[in-house]
Design an enzyme around this catalytic site. Sequence first.
Site, mmCIF file in Angstrom:
data_model
loop_
_atom_site.group_PDB
_atom_site.id
_atom_site.type_symbol
_atom_site.label_atom_id
_atom_site.label_comp_id
_atom_site.label_asym_id
_atom_site.label_seq_id
_atom_site.Cartn_x
_atom_site.Cartn_y
_atom_site.Cartn_z
ATOM 1 N N ASP A 67 0.860 -1.183 0.000
ATOM 2 C CA ASP A 67 0.000 0.000 0.000
ATOM 3 C C ASP A 67 0.897 1.234 0.000
ATOM 4 O O ASP A 67 2.099 1.139 0.237
ATOM 5 C CB ASP A 67 -0.926 0.014 1.214
ATOM 6 C CG ASP A 67 -0.203 -0.441 2.473
ATOM 7 O OD1 ASP A 67 0.956 -0.006 2.676
ATOM 8 O OD2 ASP A 67 -0.776 -1.222 3.240
ATOM 9 N N ASP A 69 1.402 4.896 1.647
ATOM 10 C CA ASP A 69 1.023 5.815 2.717
ATOM 11 C C ASP A 69 1.621 7.183 2.440
ATOM 12 O O ASP A 69 2.746 7.299 1.946
ATOM 13 C CB ASP A 69 1.521 5.300 4.067
ATOM 14 C CG ASP A 69 0.848 3.991 4.451
ATOM 15 O OD1 ASP A 69 -0.329 3.813 4.085
ATOM 16 O OD2 ASP A 69 1.504 3.148 5.089
ATOM 17 N N ASP A 188 9.357 3.530 13.294
ATOM 18 C CA ASP A 188 10.030 2.466 14.037
ATOM 19 C C ASP A 188 11.465 2.232 13.550
ATOM 20 O O ASP A 188 12.423 2.529 14.262
ATOM 21 C CB ASP A 188 9.199 1.173 14.048
ATOM 22 C CG ASP A 188 8.689 0.739 12.681
ATOM 23 O OD1 ASP A 188 9.019 1.386 11.675
ATOM 24 O OD2 ASP A 188 7.941 -0.262 12.619
HETATM 25 P P1 ATP Z 1 4.169 -3.252 5.167
HETATM 26 O O1 ATP Z 1 3.054 -2.353 4.711
HETATM 27 O O2 ATP Z 1 5.040 -3.769 4.111
HETATM 28 O O3 ATP Z 1 3.691 -4.305 6.094
HETATM 29 P P2 ATP Z 1 5.068 -0.878 6.511
HETATM 30 O O4 ATP Z 1 6.430 -0.491 6.959
HETATM 31 O O5 ATP Z 1 4.397 -0.048 5.494
HETATM 32 O O6 ATP Z 1 5.158 -2.376 6.061
HETATM 33 P P3 ATP Z 1 2.784 -0.341 8.116
HETATM 34 O O7 ATP Z 1 2.251 -1.125 9.256
HETATM 35 O O8 ATP Z 1 1.996 -0.228 6.872
HETATM 36 O O9 ATP Z 1 4.204 -0.966 7.806
HETATM 37 O O10 ATP Z 1 3.121 1.106 8.680
HETATM 38 C C1 ATP Z 1 3.485 2.196 7.853
HETATM 39 C C2 ATP Z 1 4.589 3.004 8.506
HETATM 40 O O11 ATP Z 1 4.149 3.533 9.772
HETATM 41 C C3 ATP Z 1 5.844 2.218 8.843
HETATM 42 O O12 ATP Z 1 6.707 2.126 7.751
HETATM 43 C C4 ATP Z 1 6.432 3.024 9.980
HETATM 44 O O13 ATP Z 1 7.104 4.164 9.505
HETATM 45 C C5 ATP Z 1 5.196 3.498 10.726
HETATM 46 N N1 ATP Z 1 4.807 2.533 11.782
HETATM 47 C C6 ATP Z 1 3.898 1.544 11.679
HETATM 48 N N2 ATP Z 1 3.781 0.876 12.824
HETATM 49 C C7 ATP Z 1 4.631 1.454 13.688
HETATM 50 C C8 ATP Z 1 4.972 1.216 15.051
HETATM 51 N N3 ATP Z 1 4.398 0.244 15.725
HETATM 52 N N4 ATP Z 1 5.889 2.043 15.618
HETATM 53 C C9 ATP Z 1 6.448 3.041 14.915
HETATM 54 N N5 ATP Z 1 6.180 3.295 13.641
HETATM 55 C C10 ATP Z 1 5.286 2.528 13.017
HETATM 56 MG MG MG Z 2 2.423 -0.249 4.687
#
Ligand code: ATP
Ligand code: MG
Length: 501
Positions: A67, A69, A188
């Site tokens: 996705d 963001d 994170d």
């Molecule tokens: P994917 O979508 O591939 O699972 P992602 O890194 O995009 O991985 P998401 O859960 O979609 O993970 O979260 C988007 C963004 O929000 C992350 O890349 C991170 O920057 C931030 N984020 C998400 N969860 C956390 C958390 N628990 N603590 C800190 N930052 C977070």
């Molecule tokens: Mg994501």
Amino acid sequence: MNEVVAPDLAPPAPLARIIPRDQHSISRASVSPNALKVLYRLRDAGFEAFLVGGCVRDLMLGLTPKDFDIATSALPEEVRRVFRNCRLVGRRFRLAHVFFGREIIEVATFRATAAPEPGDEPIDESSEDSIDGDDTDVESDASQALPDDEVEPDRSNSSNPDRVTDHSGRLLRDNVYGSIDEDVWRRDFSANALYYNIADFSVWDYVGGFEDIAARRLRLIGDPATRYREDPVRMLRAARFQAKLGFTLDPATAAPIAELRALLAGVPPARLFDETLKLFLTGHGAQSLDVLRDWGLLGELLPTVDRYLSSNSDSRVLQMLRQGLINTDARVAAGRPVTPTFLFSLLLYGPFAEIIERQPAERWHDIGTIVDAVDRAARDAQNRIAIPKRFTLGMREMFAAQPRLEQPRGRRALRMLEQPRFRAAYDLLLLRSEFGLAAADVAHWWTVLQEVSQADREHMADALAAAHAGGRGADDGGAGRAPRARRSRGGRRRRRPSQSA
Ligand code: ATP
Ligand code: MG
């Protein structure tokens, strides 16, 4: 505890390293056209707009992001004014969702984090309103979020009605808005903290994420122990990104896990369910199992499964589980649907078999015993993970179907084909048979049955009934061999659920 913001704790006026378009590999051609539309519209309305997080990381790695963001200087209300197809969601963590048919672009206003102090971190924004999965599609975060338009945004940074923590410092609400310089500290891992600027297609890096991605390294921003305490789910996220991306954990990021993993017991079970689906149903489940076991995290997520696998380390059940996860990963790669019901049937198979085998052997194949054992195994898992009822009911049906599949009876067997859970139950039977946990000839019989015409099916069923009536070993002489008689006169054949007979 989060009232006082000492000036010397503020992040040192962070300056991003700006990587111009000709020095990175992200091309607009690989960005979702809808995400681009949102970025351009925000920019044209006078706001800053960046792609952020996992999508930037994945694009750098040449992967297709799940996705896209967006982070912006526009307040949620302002985002809503720019887009007609937009809803504000989430009380604890206000976001704008911009809808394009099935695709939802998540737009978050920059958050201010005065300093990386305990409690000043957002909960997982994507889990704001917990998903509880769907039998055909695990990506439903956004659709579960509730519209929530009545709260006014607040840029105030001093008093904190908009940033609320619980007694342990876990952040319950964060609606204090800020600038991109501040937003970065709540991310994170450094690899998840890159920003792609739509104004000039540059990438902004405050925390060395660019190098870390190149070195395939996961590094928490700030003090790792503090960051895990703020949100223990980050330990699972570390495991997930290691499994998904093949990154290694930086030693300082890895070090506190052994000591802090028990904190996962305090995470809401609905959120752990969401994380479990992301670990196991997004294409790298087999790898996730290994990584979770290596870090001792499986014991926090699924204690009964972990105990079973540890005390039966060379069991057929483990081999079956691993193969089941490999098959699931292949389905994800092929774009085929995967289900939490099947996943939890695989994961809980060991604990289920253990419960069954505590019963006298003559009851192992009774539906009542099986259903009780499924319920018990599911209940044990529910202590940590909130598995929605429709999935545990589905598991019941899959397991209850096993003895019926193993002992097909005449034309009645054909009715099994019409049952909604047939395919999942058959897949489980096939997998069990691959590892000697069910008879291979019966599994084969069902395989053939599905491939032939209705007339041949009836022929096979009749041949089977005749074989039962006339003793064992009869051949159906047609489309498939009838399985050997399942039911000897003296009683059923007893195959242990967890080992070869
Ligand atoms: P994917 O979508 O591939 O699972 P992602 O890194 O995009 O991985 P998401 O859960 O979609 O993970 O979260 C988007 C963004 O929000 C992350 O890349 C991170 O920057 C931030 N984020 C998400 N969860 C956390 C958390 N628990 N603590 C800190 N930052 C977070
Ligand atoms: Mg994501």
